[in-house]
Write an enzyme that holds these catalytic residues in place. Structure first.
Site, PDB file in Angstrom:
ATOM      1  CD  GLU A   1      -5.894  -3.514   8.660  1.00  0.00           C
ATOM      2  OE1 GLU A   1      -5.284  -2.428   8.629  1.00  0.00           O
ATOM      3  OE2 GLU A   1      -5.324  -4.605   8.800  1.00  0.00           O
TER       4      GLU A   1
ATOM      5  CB  CYS B   1      -1.960   0.272   8.519  1.00  0.00           C
ATOM      6  SG  CYS B   1      -0.549   1.391   8.526  1.00  0.00           S
TER       7      CYS B   1
ATOM      8  CE  LYS C   1       8.161 -11.128   0.449  1.00  0.00           C
ATOM      9  NZ  LYS C   1       7.342 -10.718  -0.745  1.00  0.00           N
TER      10      LYS C   1
ATOM     11  CD  GLN D   1      -8.421  -4.808  -0.097  1.00  0.00           C
ATOM     12  OE1 GLN D   1      -7.500  -5.449   0.414  1.00  0.00           O
ATOM     13  NE2 GLN D   1      -9.512  -4.474   0.585  1.00  0.00           N
TER      14      GLN D   1
ATOM     15  CD  GLU E   1       8.183   0.421  10.932  1.00  0.00           C
ATOM     16  OE1 GLU E   1       9.050  -0.019  10.165  1.00  0.00           O
ATOM     17  OE2 GLU E   1       6.968   0.416  10.668  1.00  0.00           O
TER      18      GLU E   1
ATOM     19  CG  ASN F   1      -0.320  -0.053   2.516  1.00  0.00           C
ATOM     20  OD1 ASN F   1       0.693  -0.724   2.700  1.00  0.00           O
ATOM     21  ND2 ASN F   1      -0.884   0.646   3.484  1.00  0.00           N
TER      22      ASN F   1
ATOM     23  N   GLY G   1       2.080 -11.445  10.386  1.00  0.00           N
ATOM     24  CA  GLY G   1       2.982 -11.048  11.455  1.00  0.00           C
ATOM     25  C   GLY G   1       3.102 -12.106  12.531  1.00  0.00           C
TER      26      GLY G   1
ATOM     27  N   GLY H   1       2.524  -5.529   7.595  1.00  0.00           N
ATOM     28  CA  GLY H   1       1.542  -6.305   6.849  1.00  0.00           C
ATOM     29  C   GLY H   1       0.408  -6.729   7.764  1.00  0.00           C
ATOM     30  CB  SER H   2      -2.149  -9.334   7.356  1.00  0.00           C
ATOM     31  OG  SER H   2      -1.434 -10.561   7.309  1.00  0.00           O
TER      32      SER H   2
ATOM     33  CD  GLU I   1       4.159  -0.563  13.452  1.00  0.00           C
ATOM     34  OE1 GLU I   1       2.909  -0.494  13.525  1.00  0.00           O
ATOM     35  OE2 GLU I   1       4.911  -0.136  14.344  1.00  0.00           O
TER      36      GLU I   1
END
Length: 481
Positions: free
Chosen positions: A383, A284, A175, A331, A462, A152, A233, A228-229, A250
């Protein structure tokens, strides 16, 4: 349409192709192939890790002026090429061109910021409690970092991970998400000409299921930074636990915007529209729950609906577009499923929620507002990662705060009010890593910490000075003169 690019992996200072190439398709115009990406193999990931491991000793001990100049060059080039790179980003991810250019500029600013942080090393020189001994506390680089990023924000999120990793003397294996190889390759190409020694930065592109085991379990990888999701995670955390790796995760949000009775209506509606629907809701930090107190509820809902109906959904490269396409068919289908689910649960679909057909075939979806939502509905808990807003009515500010905190996530939260007392109360009471007062829940600066609480984040935050906590480790040295 432009001729498709061919995006190769960058390992140990060399560009490497593959036997498998995958198309990168423009979600605004499915006939437009942006490029073809060389799908890396697990063996390539191992080579990248080996290269980073071999380079670490020299890079981590090298002169800080060299690091600062490299990062500054990268940042300057990114900003200078903002229009070109912004167009690439809009083509492959679907973000509107003005938002895409803004993201590119932010990525350049991040590299420039960390170029300066290189020259501000942290440490302490202290006396010991024992006579004749002095103590030096220094921040040392961690080692080899696996960086795994989502689709995103295909250049900003890589930038805010890669720049501090390099600034503090670490080596990187990067990656990106499979859907956005173009921006990752463009960033890698700039880094490849920046003066970095071989092996310090490596790019491997491909499926997470294939490359993930090496990137998360190889003992030469010291730390993993992932966005990511929540599900992915969790799997990364389990895999990394076998070798005790440092983790920075995150993992999304279900972000509330509270609108109190005394809010300025135009400010609240603008915050809701921007937070819920810009970037196609694919952030997010997007506003997905809007909690409105009784006294302003009906007026807000009417104005919010009118503003949403005025949004133009269309091709990301067209100047008149407010909301671009969903990033891909998966999506888009998810958005449509949640619209059906919300209706089945008893929420009232006020506007939008359908696929939009256009001459240039793309994944276009009309931004949706659900009214009469309950906090137990899945549209108010999951989400969705699309432009779908669930509006909940609160009886008063106490009820609104309780509803806002009733979530497994805690990334970003906002409140609209003209009361300093209420702003202070919500700023302190909202269970989120970031709190916005009279501004959208999405939209953050690059020089301050970014991160959440509860299920949204794990490990150090971060960006800004907070990045130092994850990308360095403390060393205490005792010296007898």
């Amino acid at each position: 349409m432009q001729n498709p690019m061919r995006y190769e992996n960058f390992i140990d200072g060399q560009w490497i192709g593959s036997e498998r190439w995958s198309p990168n398709v423009n979600p605004s115009e499915l006939a437009d192939v942006v490029g073809y990406v060389a799908m890396a193999t697990p063996d390539m990931a191992e080579l990248a890790i080996e290269a980073a491991s071999n380079a670490f000793g020299t890079w981590s001990q090298g002169p800080i002026q060299q690091r600062a100049e490299i990062l500054e060059r990268v940042g300057l080039e990114i900003v200078a090429r903002k229009d070109e790179l912004g167009r690439l980003l809009a083509r492959e991810e679907g973000k509107t061109l003005r938002e895409a250019i803004g993201e590119v500029v932010r990525a350049g600013q991040i590299f420039k910021y960390y170029a300066q942080e290189v020259l501000r090393p942290h440490g302490q020189h202290l006396p010991s409690v024992r006579p004749g001994i002095e103590i030096e506390v220094t921040a040392e680089p961690v080692g080899v970092i696996s960086i795994i990023t989502p689709w995103n924000f295909p250049i900003a999120i890589p930038a805010w991970k890669i720049a501090p990793a390099l600034a503090f003397g670490n080596c990187v294996v990067f990656k990106p998400a499979e859907l956005v190889p173009g921006c990752a390759w463009a960033l890698a190409e700039i880094l490849s000409r920046s003066g970095l020694p071989r092996g310090v930065f490596n790019l491997v592109m491909g499926h997470g299921a294939e490359l993930g085991p090496a990137l998360t379990t190889d003992p030469r990888v010291t730390a993993i930074s992932f966005t990511g999701s929540e599900a992915t995670g969790g799997r990364i955390a389990q895999a990394a636990a076998t070798t005790g790796k440092r983790l920075q995760l995150e993992m999304g949000g279900k972000n509330p915007l509270v609108v109190l009775d005394d809010a300025a209506l135009d400010v609240a509606v603008d915050a809701a529209v921007q937070g819920a629907f810009y970037s196609t809701g694919q952030r997010c930090t997007a506003t997905s729950r809007i909690i409105v107190t009784d006294g302003i509820h009906d007026r807000f809902l009417s104005a919010f609906e009118a503003a949403t109906r005025n949004l133009r959904v269309g091709h990301a490269l067209e100047d008149s577009t407010d909301v671009g396409p969903a990033v891909d068919a998966t999506q888009l289908d998810k958005n449509l499923r949640y619209v059906s689910l919300g209706q089945d649960e008893g929420a009232r679909l006020l506007v939008g929620g359908e696929r939009i057909r256009a001459a240039n075939d793309g994944f276009f979806f009309a931004p949706a507002i659900f009214a009469d939502c309950r906090p137990d509905m899945r549209i108010a808990r999951d989400e969705i990662f699309g432009p779908i807003a669930a509006v909940l009515r609160a009886s008063d500010s106490n009820h609104a705060l309780a509803l806002a905190n009733d979530s497994d996530f805690g990334l970003s939260a906002g409140v609209c009010t003209q009361s300093l007392a209420q702003a202070t109360r919500f700023r302190r009471g909202l269970q989120a890593g970031m709190v916005m007062v009279n501004t959208p829940t999405a939209g953050v600066d690059y020089h301050v910490p970014f991160g959440g609480t509860k299920g949204s984040s794990s490990g150090p935050h971060e960006q800004g000075w907070a990045a130092r906590e994850f990308f360095t480790t403390s060393k205490t040295s005792y010296i007898r003169a």
